[in-house]
Design an enzyme around this catalytic site. Structure first.
Site, short mmCIF file in Angstrom:
data_model
loop_
_atom_site.label_atom_id
_atom_site.label_comp_id
_atom_site.label_asym_id
_atom_site.label_seq_id
_atom_site.Cartn_x
_atom_site.Cartn_y
_atom_site.Cartn_z
N SER A 38 -5.89 -2.28 3.81
CA SER A 38 -6.47 -1.07 3.50
C SER A 38 -8.17 -0.98 3.98
O SER A 38 -8.75 -2.10 3.74
CB SER A 38 -6.58 -0.87 1.82
OG SER A 38 -5.47 -0.90 1.25
N HIS A 69 0.26 6.80 2.99
CA HIS A 69 -0.31 7.38 3.96
C HIS A 69 0.92 6.74 5.21
O HIS A 69 1.32 5.75 5.07
CB HIS A 69 -1.56 6.60 4.55
CG HIS A 69 -2.45 6.42 3.34
ND1 HIS A 69 -3.28 7.54 2.95
CD2 HIS A 69 -2.55 5.53 2.55
CE1 HIS A 69 -3.86 6.91 1.93
NE2 HIS A 69 -3.28 5.65 1.61
N HIS A 91 3.66 -0.87 0.13
CA HIS A 91 3.25 -1.91 -0.81
C HIS A 91 4.38 -1.74 -2.21
O HIS A 91 5.07 -0.73 -2.22
CB HIS A 91 2.06 -1.34 -1.53
CG HIS A 91 0.82 -1.44 -0.95
ND1 HIS A 91 0.35 -0.54 0.12
CD2 HIS A 91 -0.12 -2.58 -0.41
CE1 HIS A 91 -0.76 -0.80 0.81
NE2 HIS A 91 -0.87 -2.13 0.55
N TYR A 93 3.68 -1.80 -5.20
CA TYR A 93 3.44 -0.83 -6.25
C TYR A 93 3.71 0.78 -6.11
O TYR A 93 3.71 1.71 -6.85
CB TYR A 93 1.84 -0.78 -6.51
CG TYR A 93 0.90 -0.60 -5.36
CD1 TYR A 93 0.56 0.89 -4.90
CD2 TYR A 93 0.22 -1.60 -4.82
CE1 TYR A 93 -0.20 0.97 -3.82
CE2 TYR A 93 -0.47 -1.11 -3.91
CZ TYR A 93 -0.80 0.11 -3.37
OH TYR A 93 -1.82 0.46 -2.27
N GLU A 94 4.07 1.16 -4.75
CA GLU A 94 4.44 2.36 -4.36
C GLU A 94 5.76 2.76 -4.80
O GLU A 94 6.49 3.82 -4.69
CB GLU A 94 4.21 2.54 -2.74
CG GLU A 94 2.72 2.61 -2.37
CD GLU A 94 2.68 2.91 -0.81
OE1 GLU A 94 2.69 3.70 -0.31
OE2 GLU A 94 2.64 1.52 -0.26
N ALA A 121 -7.45 -6.04 1.93
CA ALA A 121 -8.61 -5.75 1.00
C ALA A 121 -8.22 -6.62 -0.32
O ALA A 121 -7.11 -6.68 -0.72
CB ALA A 121 -8.67 -4.38 0.77
N MET A 219 -2.93 -6.89 -3.88
CA MET A 219 -1.44 -6.55 -4.09
C MET A 219 -0.65 -6.49 -3.14
O MET A 219 0.20 -5.49 -2.97
CB MET A 219 -1.68 -4.95 -4.72
CG MET A 219 -2.63 -4.66 -5.71
SD MET A 219 -2.99 -3.21 -6.31
CE MET A 219 -4.36 -3.12 -7.22
N SER A 220 -0.71 -7.44 -1.95
CA SER A 220 -0.02 -7.26 -0.93
C SER A 220 0.43 -8.86 -0.28
O SER A 220 -0.04 -9.74 -0.71
CB SER A 220 -0.43 -6.23 0.02
OG SER A 220 -1.70 -7.05 0.69
N ASN A 243 -14.69 -5.86 -3.08
CA ASN A 243 -15.33 -5.74 -4.45
C ASN A 243 -15.37 -6.95 -5.15
O ASN A 243 -14.28 -7.75 -4.72
CB ASN A 243 -14.57 -4.60 -5.35
CG ASN A 243 -13.18 -4.84 -5.53
OD1 ASN A 243 -12.32 -4.60 -4.52
ND2 ASN A 243 -12.82 -5.45 -6.52
N HIS A 255 -10.79 2.61 -5.81
CA HIS A 255 -10.08 2.68 -4.48
C HIS A 255 -11.42 2.93 -3.37
O HIS A 255 -11.15 2.44 -2.18
CB HIS A 255 -8.82 3.33 -4.70
CG HIS A 255 -7.98 3.61 -3.44
ND1 HIS A 255 -7.83 2.39 -2.85
CD2 HIS A 255 -7.93 4.26 -2.23
CE1 HIS A 255 -6.83 2.69 -1.73
NE2 HIS A 255 -7.26 3.86 -1.42
N1 HPA Z 1 -7.77 -6.28 -7.30
C1 HPA Z 1 -6.51 -6.36 -6.62
N2 HPA Z 1 -6.52 -5.82 -5.78
C2 HPA Z 1 -7.62 -5.42 -4.91
C3 HPA Z 1 -8.87 -5.55 -5.36
C4 HPA Z 1 -9.08 -6.13 -6.76
O1 HPA Z 1 -10.01 -6.38 -7.27
N3 HPA Z 1 -9.66 -5.10 -4.41
C5 HPA Z 1 -8.93 -4.51 -3.23
N4 HPA Z 1 -7.61 -4.98 -3.58
#
Ligand code: HPA
Length: 280
Positions: A38, A69, A91, A93-94, A121, A219-220, A243, A255
Protein backbone atom coordinates in the site's frame (compact mmCIF):
# COMPACT_ATOMS: atom_id res chain seq x y z
CA UNK A 1 -25.07 -36.92 -20.72
CA UNK A 2 -21.73 -35.14 -20.84
CA UNK A 3 -19.38 -36.26 -18.12
CA UNK A 4 -18.22 -33.36 -15.92
CA UNK A 5 -14.75 -32.04 -16.66
CA UNK A 6 -12.33 -33.00 -13.91
CA UNK A 7 -11.58 -29.80 -11.99
CA UNK A 8 -8.21 -28.22 -12.59
CA UNK A 9 -5.94 -28.49 -9.58
CA UNK A 10 -4.33 -25.40 -8.04
CA UNK A 11 -1.06 -26.41 -9.69
CA UNK A 12 -2.67 -26.67 -13.09
CA UNK A 13 -4.38 -23.30 -12.66
CA UNK A 14 -1.09 -21.67 -11.70
CA UNK A 15 0.62 -23.35 -14.66
CA UNK A 16 -2.13 -22.05 -16.89
CA UNK A 17 -1.59 -18.48 -15.62
CA UNK A 18 2.18 -18.82 -16.02
CA UNK A 19 1.76 -20.13 -19.59
CA UNK A 20 -0.49 -17.19 -20.45
CA UNK A 21 2.07 -14.68 -19.18
CA UNK A 22 5.00 -16.47 -20.82
CA UNK A 23 3.23 -16.54 -24.18
CA UNK A 24 2.41 -12.84 -24.04
CA UNK A 25 5.91 -11.86 -22.88
CA UNK A 26 7.69 -13.37 -25.82
CA UNK A 27 10.96 -13.00 -23.91
CA UNK A 28 12.35 -15.09 -21.11
CA UNK A 29 10.49 -14.63 -17.83
CA UNK A 30 12.28 -12.74 -15.06
CA UNK A 31 14.00 -14.53 -12.19
CA UNK A 32 13.24 -11.70 -9.75
CA UNK A 33 9.85 -10.38 -8.71
CA UNK A 34 8.50 -7.74 -6.35
CA UNK A 35 5.15 -7.28 -4.69
CA UNK A 36 4.43 -3.63 -3.93
CA UNK A 37 2.45 -2.78 -0.80
CA UNK A 38 0.00 0.00 0.00
CA UNK A 39 1.29 3.42 -1.02
CA UNK A 40 4.40 1.85 -2.59
CA UNK A 41 2.95 1.01 -6.00
CA UNK A 42 4.52 3.85 -7.97
CA UNK A 43 7.76 1.92 -8.38
CA UNK A 44 6.09 -0.19 -11.07
CA UNK A 45 5.66 2.93 -13.21
CA UNK A 46 9.43 3.36 -13.35
CA UNK A 47 10.19 0.12 -15.18
CA UNK A 48 11.74 0.36 -18.62
CA UNK A 49 10.43 -1.58 -21.63
CA UNK A 50 7.41 -2.46 -19.55
CA UNK A 51 4.74 -4.95 -20.48
CA UNK A 52 1.57 -4.88 -18.42
CA UNK A 53 -1.05 -7.42 -17.49
CA UNK A 54 -4.11 -6.40 -15.52
CA UNK A 55 -4.94 -9.04 -12.91
CA UNK A 56 -8.35 -9.41 -14.48
CA UNK A 57 -6.92 -10.73 -17.72
CA UNK A 58 -4.64 -13.32 -16.16
CA UNK A 59 -6.47 -16.63 -15.97
CA UNK A 60 -6.96 -17.86 -12.41
CA UNK A 61 -6.26 -14.52 -10.71
CA UNK A 62 -9.01 -13.46 -8.31
CA UNK A 63 -11.50 -10.83 -9.37
CA UNK A 64 -11.14 -7.52 -7.49
CA UNK A 65 -13.65 -6.94 -4.69
CA UNK A 66 -15.89 -3.88 -4.82
CA UNK A 67 -13.54 -1.71 -2.80
CA UNK A 68 -10.38 -3.50 -3.94
CA UNK A 69 -8.21 -1.66 -6.43
CA UNK A 70 -7.55 -3.41 -9.69
CA UNK A 71 -3.95 -4.45 -9.70
CA UNK A 72 -1.52 -5.24 -12.44
CA UNK A 73 1.59 -7.18 -13.15
CA UNK A 74 4.30 -5.15 -14.84
CA UNK A 75 7.28 -6.89 -16.41
CA UNK A 76 10.19 -4.71 -17.41
CA UNK A 77 13.68 -3.75 -16.45
CA UNK A 78 15.34 -1.89 -13.59
CA UNK A 79 18.98 -0.93 -13.96
CA UNK A 80 19.17 -3.43 -16.82
CA UNK A 81 17.68 -6.23 -14.71
CA UNK A 82 14.57 -8.00 -15.86
CA UNK A 83 11.88 -8.02 -13.13
CA UNK A 84 8.21 -8.77 -12.61
CA UNK A 85 6.41 -6.31 -10.37
CA UNK A 86 3.01 -6.83 -8.83
CA UNK A 87 1.39 -3.46 -8.36
CA UNK A 88 -1.21 -4.28 -5.74
CA UNK A 89 -2.01 -7.52 -4.00
CA UNK A 90 -5.00 -9.49 -2.77
CA UNK A 91 -5.55 -9.29 1.00
CA UNK A 92 -7.20 -11.83 3.28
CA UNK A 93 -9.29 -9.05 4.86
CA UNK A 94 -10.93 -8.36 1.50
CA UNK A 95 -12.54 -11.77 1.74
CA UNK A 96 -10.21 -13.70 -0.55
CA UNK A 97 -9.19 -17.20 0.48
CA UNK A 98 -5.48 -17.63 1.11
CA UNK A 99 -5.11 -19.73 -2.04
CA UNK A 100 -6.40 -16.67 -3.93
CA UNK A 101 -4.17 -14.29 -1.97
CA UNK A 102 -1.10 -16.38 -2.79
CA UNK A 103 -2.03 -17.41 -6.33
CA UNK A 104 0.13 -14.69 -7.91
CA UNK A 105 3.15 -15.92 -5.95
CA UNK A 106 2.44 -19.50 -7.09
CA UNK A 107 2.24 -18.21 -10.66
CA UNK A 108 5.49 -16.26 -10.37
CA UNK A 109 7.20 -19.34 -8.96
CA UNK A 110 6.07 -21.45 -11.90
CA UNK A 111 7.18 -18.69 -14.27
CA UNK A 112 10.69 -19.24 -12.94
CA UNK A 113 11.03 -16.49 -10.33
CA UNK A 114 13.69 -17.45 -7.81
CA UNK A 115 14.00 -14.24 -5.76
CA UNK A 116 10.93 -12.50 -4.37
CA UNK A 117 10.82 -9.09 -2.71
CA UNK A 118 7.70 -8.61 -0.60
CA UNK A 119 6.98 -5.05 0.50
CA UNK A 120 4.27 -3.66 2.74
CA UNK A 121 3.03 -0.78 4.82
CA UNK A 122 3.23 -1.57 8.53
CA UNK A 123 2.62 -0.08 11.93
CA UNK A 124 5.72 0.45 14.08
CA UNK A 125 6.02 -1.05 17.56
CA UNK A 126 9.75 -0.72 18.06
CA UNK A 127 10.45 2.69 19.60
CA UNK A 128 13.54 3.15 17.48
CA UNK A 129 11.31 3.32 14.38
CA UNK A 130 9.55 6.48 13.29
CA UNK A 131 6.92 7.21 10.69
CA UNK A 132 8.60 6.70 7.33
CA UNK A 133 11.29 4.28 8.59
CA UNK A 134 12.16 1.40 6.30
CA UNK A 135 12.64 -1.98 7.92
CA UNK A 136 14.03 -5.24 6.57
CA UNK A 137 11.99 -8.16 7.88
CA UNK A 138 14.17 -10.65 9.78
CA UNK A 139 11.37 -13.05 10.74
CA UNK A 140 7.62 -13.13 11.20
CA UNK A 141 4.83 -14.05 13.57
CA UNK A 142 1.89 -15.55 11.73
CA UNK A 143 -1.04 -14.40 13.87
CA UNK A 144 -3.60 -14.63 11.09
CA UNK A 145 -4.92 -17.87 12.51
CA UNK A 146 -4.65 -19.53 9.12
CA UNK A 147 -1.93 -20.88 6.88
CA UNK A 148 -1.93 -20.76 3.07
CA UNK A 149 -0.75 -24.37 2.89
CA UNK A 150 -3.81 -25.81 4.65
CA UNK A 151 -5.57 -28.31 2.42
CA UNK A 152 -4.38 -30.99 0.06
CA UNK A 153 -0.69 -30.63 -0.73
CA UNK A 154 0.50 -30.88 -4.29
CA UNK A 155 4.10 -32.15 -4.09
CA UNK A 156 4.87 -30.35 -7.36
CA UNK A 157 4.82 -27.12 -5.33
CA UNK A 158 6.91 -28.44 -2.47
CA UNK A 159 6.78 -30.47 0.71
CA UNK A 160 3.82 -30.89 3.04
CA UNK A 161 5.71 -29.51 6.05
CA UNK A 162 8.07 -26.76 4.86
CA UNK A 163 10.89 -25.61 7.08
CA UNK A 164 10.55 -21.94 8.04
CA UNK A 165 13.84 -21.56 9.88
CA UNK A 166 14.96 -18.92 7.40
CA UNK A 167 11.92 -17.46 5.66
CA UNK A 168 13.67 -14.15 4.97
CA UNK A 169 16.98 -14.93 3.32
CA UNK A 170 19.90 -13.84 5.51
CA UNK A 171 22.07 -12.94 2.57
CA UNK A 172 19.28 -10.82 1.07
CA UNK A 173 18.85 -9.05 4.42
CA UNK A 174 22.57 -8.26 4.48
CA UNK A 175 22.41 -6.96 0.90
CA UNK A 176 19.51 -4.67 1.81
CA UNK A 177 21.26 -3.31 4.90
CA UNK A 178 24.52 -2.77 3.00
CA UNK A 179 22.83 -1.03 0.07
CA UNK A 180 20.93 1.22 2.50
CA UNK A 181 24.22 2.14 4.18
CA UNK A 182 25.56 3.06 0.76
CA UNK A 183 22.84 5.69 0.52
CA UNK A 184 23.23 6.79 4.16
CA UNK A 185 19.86 5.34 4.98
CA UNK A 186 19.29 3.60 8.26
CA UNK A 187 17.60 0.27 7.57
CA UNK A 188 16.76 -1.61 10.75
CA UNK A 189 15.87 -5.29 11.01
CA UNK A 190 12.59 -6.24 12.61
CA UNK A 191 10.06 -8.96 13.24
CA UNK A 192 6.79 -8.52 11.35
CA UNK A 193 3.56 -9.72 12.94
CA UNK A 194 0.71 -10.41 10.53
CA UNK A 195 -2.90 -10.08 11.67
CA UNK A 196 -5.95 -10.37 9.48
CA UNK A 197 -7.20 -6.80 9.87
CA UNK A 198 -8.99 -4.89 8.49
CA UNK A 199 -9.45 -3.05 11.80
CA UNK A 200 -6.22 -1.69 13.17
CA UNK A 201 -5.09 -3.10 16.51
CA UNK A 202 -6.08 -1.96 19.97
CA UNK A 203 -3.39 -0.58 22.29
CA UNK A 204 -3.77 -3.78 24.39
CA UNK A 205 -3.11 -5.90 21.30
CA UNK A 206 -0.07 -3.82 20.50
CA UNK A 207 1.25 -4.35 24.06
CA UNK A 208 0.68 -8.09 23.56
CA UNK A 209 2.52 -8.04 20.23
CA UNK A 210 5.44 -6.26 21.91
CA UNK A 211 5.63 -9.02 24.51
CA UNK A 212 5.69 -11.53 21.67
CA UNK A 213 8.69 -9.80 20.13
CA UNK A 214 7.07 -7.97 17.21
CA UNK A 215 8.67 -4.80 15.85
CA UNK A 216 6.11 -4.12 13.12
CA UNK A 217 2.53 -5.14 12.43
CA UNK A 218 0.60 -5.49 9.21
CA UNK A 219 -2.05 -7.41 7.28
CA UNK A 220 -0.16 -9.05 4.42
CA UNK A 221 3.14 -10.59 3.32
CA UNK A 222 3.22 -13.66 5.59
CA UNK A 223 0.97 -15.93 3.47
CA UNK A 224 2.96 -14.98 0.36
CA UNK A 225 6.28 -15.59 2.12
CA UNK A 226 5.19 -19.03 3.31
CA UNK A 227 4.09 -20.08 -0.17
CA UNK A 228 7.26 -18.69 -1.72
CA UNK A 229 9.41 -20.67 0.71
CA UNK A 230 7.46 -23.85 0.09
CA UNK A 231 8.33 -23.38 -3.59
CA UNK A 232 11.98 -22.77 -2.78
CA UNK A 233 12.12 -19.08 -3.64
CA UNK A 234 14.43 -16.78 -1.71
CA UNK A 235 12.52 -13.99 0.00
CA UNK A 236 13.35 -10.44 1.00
CA UNK A 237 10.75 -8.58 3.09
CA UNK A 238 10.70 -4.79 3.37
CA UNK A 239 8.28 -2.79 5.49
CA UNK A 240 7.59 0.91 5.34
CA UNK A 241 6.54 2.09 8.80
CA UNK A 242 3.65 4.28 7.74
CA UNK A 243 2.48 5.00 11.29
CA UNK A 244 3.37 4.11 14.83
CA UNK A 245 1.07 1.31 16.06
CA UNK A 246 -2.05 1.95 18.14
CA UNK A 247 -1.32 3.40 21.57
CA UNK A 248 2.40 3.95 20.87
CA UNK A 249 1.53 7.61 20.36
CA UNK A 250 -1.83 9.17 21.13
CA UNK A 251 -2.54 9.64 17.42
CA UNK A 252 -5.40 7.65 15.89
CA UNK A 253 -4.49 5.62 12.78
CA UNK A 254 -6.16 6.01 9.43
CA UNK A 255 -5.71 4.54 5.99
CA UNK A 256 -5.08 7.91 4.32
CA UNK A 257 -2.06 8.44 6.55
CA UNK A 258 -0.77 4.98 5.66
CA UNK A 259 -0.98 5.74 1.94
CA UNK A 260 0.45 9.26 2.33
CA UNK A 261 3.49 8.06 4.27
CA UNK A 262 4.17 5.37 1.66
CA UNK A 263 4.03 7.98 -1.07
CA UNK A 264 6.21 10.40 0.91
CA UNK A 265 9.09 7.92 1.18
CA UNK A 266 8.69 6.82 -2.43
CA UNK A 267 11.94 8.29 -3.76
CA UNK A 268 14.02 6.74 -0.97
CA UNK A 269 12.21 3.44 -1.23
CA UNK A 270 12.59 3.31 -5.01
CA UNK A 271 16.27 4.26 -4.73
CA UNK A 272 16.84 1.39 -2.32
CA UNK A 273 15.03 -1.11 -4.57
CA UNK A 274 17.12 0.05 -7.55
CA UNK A 275 20.29 -0.74 -5.62
CA UNK A 276 19.08 -4.04 -4.23
CA UNK A 277 17.55 -5.61 -7.35
CA UNK A 278 20.81 -6.09 -9.28
CA UNK A 279 22.32 -7.85 -6.24
CA UNK A 280 19.61 -10.48 -5.73
N1 HPA B 1 -1.51 -2.04 11.78
C1 HPA B 1 -1.74 -3.00 10.87
N2 HPA B 1 -1.48 -2.87 9.59
C2 HPA B 1 -0.95 -1.69 9.18
C3 HPA B 1 -0.69 -0.64 10.07
C4 HPA B 1 -0.99 -0.84 11.45
O1 HPA B 1 -0.79 0.05 12.31
N3 HPA B 1 -0.17 0.38 9.34
C5 HPA B 1 -0.12 -0.05 8.05
N4 HPA B 1 -0.60 -1.31 7.95
Amino acid sequence: MESPQPEETLYERAEHAARFIRARLGVEAPRTALVLGSGLGAFADELEDAQQFSYEEIPGFARPTVEGHAGRLVVGSVEGHHVAVMQGRFHFYEGYRLDEVTFPVRTLGLLGVRSLVLTNAAGGLNNSFTQGSLVVISDHLNLMGVNPLIGRNDPRFGVRFPDLTEVYDHEFQDIAVREAQGMSLELRRGIYAALTGPSYETPAEIRMLRLLGADAVGMSTVPEAIVARQMGMRVLGLSCITNMAAGVTDQPINHEEVIETGERVHATFAGLLRRIIPKL
